[in-house]
Design a protein around this motif. Structure first.
Motif, PDB file in Angstrom:
ATOM      1  N   VAL A  20       8.228  10.775   9.191  1.00 62.62           N
ATOM      2  CA  VAL A  20       6.942  10.389   9.746  1.00 62.62           C
ATOM      3  C   VAL A  20       7.108   9.104  10.544  1.00 62.62           C
ATOM      4  CG1 VAL A  20       4.543   9.766   9.329  1.00 62.62           C
ATOM      5  CG2 VAL A  20       5.658  11.460   7.865  1.00 62.62           C
ATOM      6  N   ARG A  21       6.763   9.169  11.800  1.00 61.46           N
ATOM      7  CA  ARG A  21       6.802   8.006  12.676  1.00 61.46           C
ATOM      8  C   ARG A  21       5.429   7.338  12.587  1.00 61.46           C
ATOM      9  NH1 ARG A  21       5.532   3.810  16.048  1.00 61.46           N
ATOM     10  NH2 ARG A  21       6.240   4.068  18.189  1.00 61.46           N
ATOM     11  N   ALA A  22       5.382   6.132  12.034  1.00 62.73           N
ATOM     12  CA  ALA A  22       4.113   5.415  11.887  1.00 62.73           C
ATOM     13  C   ALA A  22       3.685   4.893  13.252  1.00 62.73           C
ATOM     14  CB  ALA A  22       4.266   4.274  10.889  1.00 62.73           C
ATOM     15  N   GLY A  23       2.916   5.688  13.954  1.00 58.96           N
ATOM     16  CA  GLY A  23       2.488   5.385  15.309  1.00 58.96           C
ATOM     17  C   GLY A  23       2.255   6.685  16.047  1.00 58.96           C
ATOM     18  N   ALA A  24       1.840   6.584  17.288  1.00 50.55           N
ATOM     19  CA  ALA A  24       1.523   7.789  18.066  1.00 50.55           C
ATOM     20  C   ALA A  24       2.749   8.385  18.746  1.00 50.55           C
ATOM     21  CB  ALA A  24       0.451   7.473  19.096  1.00 50.55           C
ATOM     22  N   GLY A  25       3.540   7.543  19.428  1.00 53.70           N
ATOM     23  CA  GLY A  25       4.707   8.043  20.147  1.00 53.70           C
ATOM     24  C   GLY A  25       5.817   8.440  19.190  1.00 53.70           C
ATOM     25  N   ALA A  30      -2.476  -6.821  12.584  1.00 54.11           N
ATOM     26  CA  ALA A  30      -2.377  -6.647  11.134  1.00 54.11           C
ATOM     27  C   ALA A  30      -3.047  -5.348  10.704  1.00 54.11           C
ATOM     28  CB  ALA A  30      -3.020  -7.841  10.427  1.00 54.11           C
ATOM     29  N   GLU A  31      -4.183  -5.054  11.340  1.00 52.06           N
ATOM     30  CA  GLU A  31      -4.928  -3.856  10.960  1.00 52.06           C
ATOM     31  C   GLU A  31      -4.165  -2.582  11.298  1.00 52.06           C
ATOM     32  OE1 GLU A  31      -7.843  -7.168  11.882  1.00 52.06           O
ATOM     33  OE2 GLU A  31      -6.018  -6.365  12.787  1.00 52.06           O
ATOM     34  N   ALA A  32      -3.612  -2.509  12.508  1.00 54.74           N
ATOM     35  CA  ALA A  32      -2.879  -1.314  12.922  1.00 54.74           C
ATOM     36  C   ALA A  32      -1.618  -1.130  12.089  1.00 54.74           C
ATOM     37  CB  ALA A  32      -2.516  -1.411  14.400  1.00 54.74           C
ATOM     38  N   ASN A  33      -0.957  -2.226  11.771  1.00 50.01           N
ATOM     39  CA  ASN A  33       0.264  -2.185  10.961  1.00 50.01           C
ATOM     40  C   ASN A  33      -0.017  -1.531   9.617  1.00 50.01           C
ATOM     41  OD1 ASN A  33       2.326  -3.424   8.995  1.00 50.01           O
ATOM     42  ND2 ASN A  33       3.147  -4.013  10.992  1.00 50.01           N
ATOM     43  N   VAL A  34      -1.089  -1.960   8.979  1.00 47.86           N
ATOM     44  CA  VAL A  34      -1.445  -1.408   7.669  1.00 47.86           C
ATOM     45  C   VAL A  34      -1.907   0.040   7.803  1.00 47.86           C
ATOM     46  CG1 VAL A  34      -3.045  -1.585   5.723  1.00 47.86           C
ATOM     47  CG2 VAL A  34      -1.995  -3.654   6.677  1.00 47.86           C
ATOM     48  N   ASN A  35      -2.787   0.300   8.775  1.00 48.04           N
ATOM     49  CA  ASN A  35      -3.337   1.655   8.941  1.00 48.04           C
ATOM     50  C   ASN A  35      -2.245   2.697   9.152  1.00 48.04           C
ATOM     51  OD1 ASN A  35      -5.880   0.564   8.749  1.00 48.04           O
ATOM     52  ND2 ASN A  35      -6.287   0.594  10.948  1.00 48.04           N
ATOM     53  N   ALA A  36      -1.291   2.390  10.045  1.00 44.99           N
ATOM     54  CA  ALA A  36      -0.230   3.350  10.355  1.00 44.99           C
ATOM     55  C   ALA A  36       0.690   3.569   9.160  1.00 44.99           C
ATOM     56  CB  ALA A  36       0.578   2.864  11.555  1.00 44.99           C
ATOM     57  N   GLY A  37       1.016   2.490   8.452  1.00 40.66           N
ATOM     58  CA  GLY A  37       1.889   2.612   7.287  1.00 40.66           C
ATOM     59  C   GLY A  37       1.278   3.446   6.179  1.00 40.66           C
ATOM     60  N   LEU A  38       0.008   3.193   5.877  1.00 40.17           N
ATOM     61  CA  LEU A  38      -0.658   3.954   4.821  1.00 40.17           C
ATOM     62  C   LEU A  38      -0.835   5.419   5.215  1.00 40.17           C
ATOM     63  CD1 LEU A  38      -3.419   1.472   3.569  1.00 40.17           C
ATOM     64  CD2 LEU A  38      -1.039   1.709   2.853  1.00 40.17           C
ATOM     65  N   ALA A  39      -1.153   5.649   6.486  1.00 40.98           N
ATOM     66  CA  ALA A  39      -1.292   7.032   6.958  1.00 40.98           C
ATOM     67  C   ALA A  39       0.028   7.782   6.816  1.00 40.98           C
ATOM     68  CB  ALA A  39      -1.755   7.042   8.410  1.00 40.98           C
ATOM     69  N   ALA A  40       1.131   7.124   7.179  1.00 44.59           N
ATOM     70  CA  ALA A  40       2.449   7.747   7.065  1.00 44.59           C
ATOM     71  C   ALA A  40       2.764   8.112   5.623  1.00 44.59           C
ATOM     72  CB  ALA A  40       3.517   6.812   7.621  1.00 44.59           C
ATOM     73  N   ALA A  41       2.486   7.187   4.702  1.00 43.22           N
ATOM     74  CA  ALA A  41       2.753   7.449   3.287  1.00 43.22           C
ATOM     75  C   ALA A  41       1.911   8.608   2.772  1.00 43.22           C
ATOM     76  CB  ALA A  41       2.479   6.181   2.473  1.00 43.22           C
ATOM     77  N   ASN A  42       0.645   8.619   3.129  1.00 42.84           N
ATOM     78  CA  ASN A  42      -0.237   9.715   2.689  1.00 42.84           C
ATOM     79  C   ASN A  42       0.222  11.059   3.241  1.00 42.84           C
ATOM     80  OD1 ASN A  42      -2.261   8.544   0.977  1.00 42.84           O
ATOM     81  ND2 ASN A  42      -3.126   7.513   2.766  1.00 42.84           N
ATOM     82  N   GLY A  51       0.812  -1.214   0.000  1.00 42.26           N
ATOM     83  CA  GLY A  51       0.000   0.000   0.000  1.00 42.26           C
ATOM     84  C   GLY A  51       0.843   1.261   0.000  1.00 42.26           C
ATOM     85  N   ILE A  52       1.917   1.242   0.785  1.00 39.33           N
ATOM     86  CA  ILE A  52       2.834   2.387   0.820  1.00 39.33           C
ATOM     87  C   ILE A  52       3.438   2.617  -0.558  1.00 39.33           C
ATOM     88  CG2 ILE A  52       5.054   3.184   1.736  1.00 39.33           C
ATOM     89  CD1 ILE A  52       4.311   1.715   4.355  1.00 39.33           C
ATOM     90  N   ARG A  53       3.852   1.520  -1.208  1.00 39.30           N
ATOM     91  CA  ARG A  53       4.442   1.634  -2.548  1.00 39.30           C
ATOM     92  C   ARG A  53       3.456   2.257  -3.534  1.00 39.30           C
ATOM     93  NH1 ARG A  53       8.736  -0.398  -4.783  1.00 39.30           N
ATOM     94  NH2 ARG A  53       9.096  -1.904  -3.095  1.00 39.30           N
ATOM     95  N   GLU A  54       2.215   1.808  -3.461  1.00 39.02           N
ATOM     96  CA  GLU A  54       1.191   2.338  -4.369  1.00 39.02           C
ATOM     97  C   GLU A  54       1.000   3.838  -4.160  1.00 39.02           C
ATOM     98  OE1 GLU A  54      -3.564   1.628  -5.401  1.00 39.02           O
ATOM     99  OE2 GLU A  54      -2.447   0.150  -4.212  1.00 39.02           O
ATOM    100  N   ILE A  55       1.005   4.276  -2.897  1.00 38.87           N
ATOM    101  CA  ILE A  55       0.814   5.699  -2.597  1.00 38.87           C
ATOM    102  C   ILE A  55       2.021   6.527  -3.040  1.00 38.87           C
ATOM    103  CG2 ILE A  55       0.609   7.373  -0.714  1.00 38.87           C
ATOM    104  CD1 ILE A  55      -0.991   5.148   0.806  1.00 38.87           C
ATOM    105  N   ILE A  56       3.211   6.068  -2.699  1.00 46.74           N
ATOM    106  CA  ILE A  56       4.432   6.822  -2.996  1.00 46.74           C
ATOM    107  C   ILE A  56       4.700   6.879  -4.497  1.00 46.74           C
ATOM    108  CG2 ILE A  56       6.937   6.912  -2.686  1.00 46.74           C
ATOM    109  CD1 ILE A  56       5.303   7.649  -0.169  1.00 46.74           C
ATOM    110  N   GLU A  57       4.666   5.722  -5.139  1.00 45.74           N
ATOM    111  CA  GLU A  57       4.960   5.693  -6.570  1.00 45.74           C
ATOM    112  C   GLU A  57       3.820   6.304  -7.375  1.00 45.74           C
ATOM    113  OE1 GLU A  57       6.016   1.663  -7.514  1.00 45.74           O
ATOM    114  OE2 GLU A  57       7.999   1.830  -6.550  1.00 45.74           O
TER     115      GLU A  57
END
Length: 306
Positions: free
Chosen positions: A74-79, A277-289, A18-24
């Motif tokens: 961008v830190r993928a996460g809250a802290g 799995a859900e949080a991993n994907v959500n945080a990564g995609l949010a960071a890329a966006n 998902g990150i690749r799709e957003i970035i590229e």
């Protein structure tokens, strides 16, 4: 422009795709540095990166100095205490987090931890129910609000303390407001801790607060180990054989705590609050966006080094 994803503990494949799709898709180049064991690898990889996405990886002053073109981290996460904010600010680098993306995962872990300790870590013996007990929440942010909702659904009486949250927010959520952190601890059978590690909060949770808790109380820490005064925790557990402590971030003195207090303490093997799995994907995609939105539009909504 090149965007580097540097993750000693990689994102799930679905997140990377998902990150690749957003970035590229935005016309940028994506570079991956995964499972690296040597800091030198990160220093080399970040040299020509315009953007950097990380998880718990440390962006030190040395890393910042090596990044010749870096504009955003961008830190993928809250802290974000794994990023040297001062070094980034001095070099004009914007630092962001992705608040809310891991919140449900952490909140569900809190519920699991409460049940786990109430039922003697799932070993033989008479446990207790959490329904009808008082749940205190220290820091009423994204995670705290979900914990409150789940606590109420389980029949708990919920009270919270957060001086930065308006009273009408608590009222709308049907949550009682504690006048002080002292009153919160003194009235909570379970206390869910969500404060960040700052100069004001480090070692702020210790003997006095813990020994004020009701008989049989449990402190649940999915925040940071640095906010706990470990000497005070040790003393409180020694003097109050009814107190329990469970954490998602093992204390420095965890071996001694486990040896002395047995089933009254527990720590996960490695921080797992956001490990779904859900949080991993959500945080990564949010960071890329957020990286793309900043580079294309200058959006600094989640900047933390203002």
């Amino acid at each position: 422009m090149k965007i580097l994803v540097a993750t000693e503990k990689p994102f799930a494949k679905a997140a990377v795709d998902g990150i690749r799709e957003i970035i590229e898709g935005a016309g940028y180049e994506l570079a991956l540095l995964e499972k690296y064991a040597d800091k030198a690898d990160l220093l080399a990889a970040v040299k020509d990166a315009d953007g950097l996405i990380i998880r718990s990886d440390k962006v030190t002053a040395e890393v910042v100095a090596a990044a010749e073109k870096l504009k955003i981290v961008v830190r993928a996460g809250a802290g974000y205490d794994n990023v040297d904010l001062a070094a980034c600010t001095a070099k004009g680098i914007v630092v962001m987090n992705t608040p809310g993306q891991n919140s449900n995962a952490v909140a569900e872990l809190v519920v699991g931890m409460m049940v786990f300790m109430a039922r003697n870590q799932f070993t033989p013996g008479t446990g207790s129910e959490i329904s009808g007990k008082r749940l205190g929440i220290q820091a009423y942010g994204n995670v705290g609000r979900i914990v409150a909702r789940y606590g109420k659904a389980l029949g708990m009486k919920v009270c919270a303390f957060d001086p930065f949250v308006p009273a009408d927010v608590f009222k709308a959520d049907g949550v009682e407001v504690a006048d002080s952190v002292e009153k919160l601890y003194a009235s909570s059978d379970f206390l869910s801790l969500h404060i960040p590690a700052t100069d004001q909060t480090r070692k702020s949770i210790g003997y006095k607060l813990l020994t004020s808790m009701p008989k049989g109380a449990t402190l649940v820490n999915t925040a940071r180990k640095e906010v706990i005064d470990e000497a005070g925790l040790m003393q409180a557990l020694e003097e109050r054989p009814d107190l329990k402590y469970i954490t998602d971030i093992a204390a420095d003195a965890q071996p001694q705590l486990a040896e002395k207090f047995g089933k009254r303490v527990f720590a996960t093997a490695k921080k797992m609050g956001a490990e779904t799995a859900e949080a991993n994907v959500n945080a990564g995609l949010a960071a890329a966006n957020q990286v793309v939105d900043f580079l294309k539009n200058g959006n600094r909504r989640f900047q933390v080094n203002k």
